[in-house]
Scaffold this motif. Structure first.
Motif, mmCIF file in Angstrom:
data_model
loop_
_atom_site.group_PDB
_atom_site.id
_atom_site.type_symbol
_atom_site.label_atom_id
_atom_site.label_comp_id
_atom_site.label_asym_id
_atom_site.label_seq_id
_atom_site.Cartn_x
_atom_site.Cartn_y
_atom_site.Cartn_z
ATOM 1 N N UNK A 31 -2.621 14.551 10.156
ATOM 2 C CA UNK A 31 -2.980 14.006 11.463
ATOM 3 C C UNK A 31 -3.307 12.516 11.431
ATOM 4 N N UNK A 32 -3.048 11.878 10.305
ATOM 5 C CA UNK A 32 -3.243 10.431 10.218
ATOM 6 C C UNK A 32 -2.315 9.720 11.199
ATOM 7 N N UNK A 33 -2.865 8.807 11.976
ATOM 8 C CA UNK A 33 -2.078 8.047 12.945
ATOM 9 C C UNK A 33 -1.386 6.895 12.225
ATOM 10 N N UNK A 34 -0.089 6.755 12.484
ATOM 11 C CA UNK A 34 0.703 5.696 11.852
ATOM 12 C C UNK A 34 1.528 4.960 12.905
ATOM 13 N N UNK A 35 1.894 3.753 12.569
ATOM 14 C CA UNK A 35 2.983 3.061 13.253
ATOM 15 C C UNK A 35 4.219 3.292 12.393
ATOM 16 N N UNK A 36 5.178 4.092 12.832
ATOM 17 C CA UNK A 36 6.303 4.460 11.972
ATOM 18 C C UNK A 36 7.291 3.342 11.716
ATOM 19 N N UNK A 37 7.138 2.239 12.427
ATOM 20 C CA UNK A 37 8.020 1.089 12.283
ATOM 21 C C UNK A 37 9.484 1.517 12.360
ATOM 22 N N UNK A 38 10.325 1.031 11.464
ATOM 23 C CA UNK A 38 11.759 1.296 11.610
ATOM 24 C C UNK A 38 12.158 2.732 11.291
ATOM 25 N N UNK A 39 11.241 3.528 10.759
ATOM 26 C CA UNK A 39 11.575 4.942 10.554
ATOM 27 C C UNK A 39 11.703 5.674 11.888
ATOM 28 N N UNK A 40 11.320 5.016 12.990
ATOM 29 C CA UNK A 40 11.442 5.610 14.323
ATOM 30 C C UNK A 40 12.738 5.231 15.025
ATOM 31 N N UNK A 41 13.637 4.533 14.355
ATOM 32 C CA UNK A 41 14.829 4.025 15.045
ATOM 33 C C UNK A 41 15.716 5.145 15.606
ATOM 34 N N UNK A 42 15.755 6.296 14.957
ATOM 35 C CA UNK A 42 16.538 7.403 15.507
ATOM 36 C C UNK A 42 15.975 7.844 16.852
ATOM 37 N N UNK A 43 14.646 7.850 16.967
ATOM 38 C CA UNK A 43 14.015 8.227 18.229
ATOM 39 C C UNK A 43 14.254 7.169 19.297
ATOM 40 N N UNK A 44 14.215 5.908 18.903
ATOM 41 C CA UNK A 44 14.478 4.843 19.872
ATOM 42 C C UNK A 44 15.917 4.920 20.377
ATOM 43 N N UNK A 45 16.858 5.186 19.484
ATOM 44 C CA UNK A 45 18.259 5.302 19.899
ATOM 45 C C UNK A 45 18.502 6.553 20.721
ATOM 46 N N UNK A 46 17.821 7.635 20.385
ATOM 47 C CA UNK A 46 18.018 8.894 21.111
ATOM 48 C C UNK A 46 17.733 8.721 22.593
ATOM 49 N N UNK A 47 16.789 7.838 22.928
ATOM 50 C CA UNK A 47 16.409 7.663 24.329
ATOM 51 C C UNK A 47 17.585 7.286 25.205
ATOM 52 N N UNK A 48 18.575 6.578 24.632
ATOM 53 C CA UNK A 48 19.739 6.213 25.453
ATOM 54 C C UNK A 48 20.996 6.990 25.067
ATOM 55 N N UNK A 49 21.094 7.453 23.824
ATOM 56 C CA UNK A 49 22.260 8.245 23.442
ATOM 57 C C UNK A 49 22.311 9.543 24.241
#
Length: 330
Positions: A40-58
């Motif tokens: 449950x540690x809160x993180x900023x995933x940085x570029x490991x979140x790029x798939x999620x960022x791309x999914x928003x428009x794909x």
């Protein structure tokens, strides 16, 4: 729960340094299969979140309407070296959108590839934003504007593109984000937990190309990354070499400050990890160890050994030590 010691640095027979962190292996139901540290540690995933960022428009069909291939989607998820295979693709993508380098908002960056960077210095070649390791992600944001609208300043947190990213991020992680930080490329990077990222990656791992729009988008992004590992990172990089070692069976993504995620379709699992001191050698050792632990890669593969059992030498070439995951990971 505190961070757990995950990596040891030995100099001779003396333990000189350790890297602690958090790691979670999760299934699509959100159940933790294995974990170390605090899920449950809160993180900023940085570029490991790029798939999620791309999914928003794909998932909206924007990629299909723009005629994008899997290669485009792989570089949209990339933290690339700025090699020609990356920059040429991004430049063509922008041209197909009727845009140019000046429409990007990621900022100018020297290529991460050392040989290319040195060559550009020798030739006094100009740097531009296409060399930025996130230029593919930003070409994706520009593509997304055709669906979500908004003005040219698409990295602003209240821009329709970034609001769509946030809504998607929270839905897929199934957690309300407690906040965001401004990433190195100027875009918002939304926080979540280590488990939230592992759960999201497990959803990608279990997505079907025959499913709904979201599942199809997840499956396509996973396939794109796994089939184009050189576009996701580049020469000598862990993401590229470990995906190549797996023969297209997994998707991996590094994030700054020692984040890492993995999508394992054959196992139906997702992995997320964070090394708390931000050491890249730490997160690379852990992701390699977990891939071996879960039966994805063999421990003796050169790409694994390069990260999981790293020898250290003096400047005269004398063996000095090693970097290894803790016994509980190996």
């Amino acid at each position: 729960m505190a961070a757990e010691q995950l990596v040891e640095v030995w100099r001779g027979d003396i333990l000189e340094c350790t890297h602690a962190g958090h790691a979670v292996v999760c299934n699509a139901a959100g159940e933790i299969v294995e974990s170390w540290g605090d899920p449950d540690t809160v993180i900023l995933p940085r570029s490991s979140a790029k798939m999620l960022q791309a999914l928003s428009w794909v998932e909206t069909g924007a990629a299909d309407r723009a005629g994008l291939t899997d290669a485009h989607l792989a570089v949209a998820c990339a933290s690339h070296e700025g090699e020609a295979i990356h920059t040429d693709l991004v430049r063509r993508w922008l041209g197909d959108l009727g845009m140019s380098e000046g429409d990007l908002r990621c900022g100018v960056q020297s290529p991460w590839n050392r040989d290319l960077r040195n060559e550009m210095i020798r030739e006094d070649a100009p740097l531009c934003q296409i060399h930025n390791n996130c230029s593919g992600k930003h070409a994706g944001f520009l593509t997304a504007m055709g669906t979500f609208g908004g003005d040219a300043e698409y990295t602003e947190v209240d821009h329709p593109v970034q609001q769509a990213v946030k809504a998607n991020f929270e839905e897929v992680t199934e957690l309300a984000s407690p906040g965001f930080g401004v990433d190195g490329c100027s875009a918002p990077n939304y926080a979540t937990t280590v488990k939230g990222m592992a759960h999201a990656m497990a959803k990608f791992a279990n997505a079907s190309e025959d499913g709904d729009a979201r599942e199809r988008g997840m499956a396509r992004l996973t396939r794109a990354m796994a089939s184009h590992p050189a576009l996701v990172a580049g020469t000598g990089r862990a993401c590229t070499e470990l995906m190549e070692a797996a023969g297209g069976r997994i998707a991996l993504k590094f994030g700054a400050e020692a984040n890492y995620v993995a999508i394992l379709p054959e196992q139906g699992l997702g992995i997320s990890l964070k090394i708390t001191d931000g050491a890249t050698r730490g997160c690379e050792a852990v992701i390699a160890a977990l891939l071996v632990r879960l039966g994805v890669l063999e421990a003796d593969h050169p790409a694994v050994q390069k990260r999981m059992n790293v020898p250290m030498f003096s400047r005269r070439g004398i063996p000095a030590g090693r970097v290894v995951p803790v016994a509980g990971l190996r």
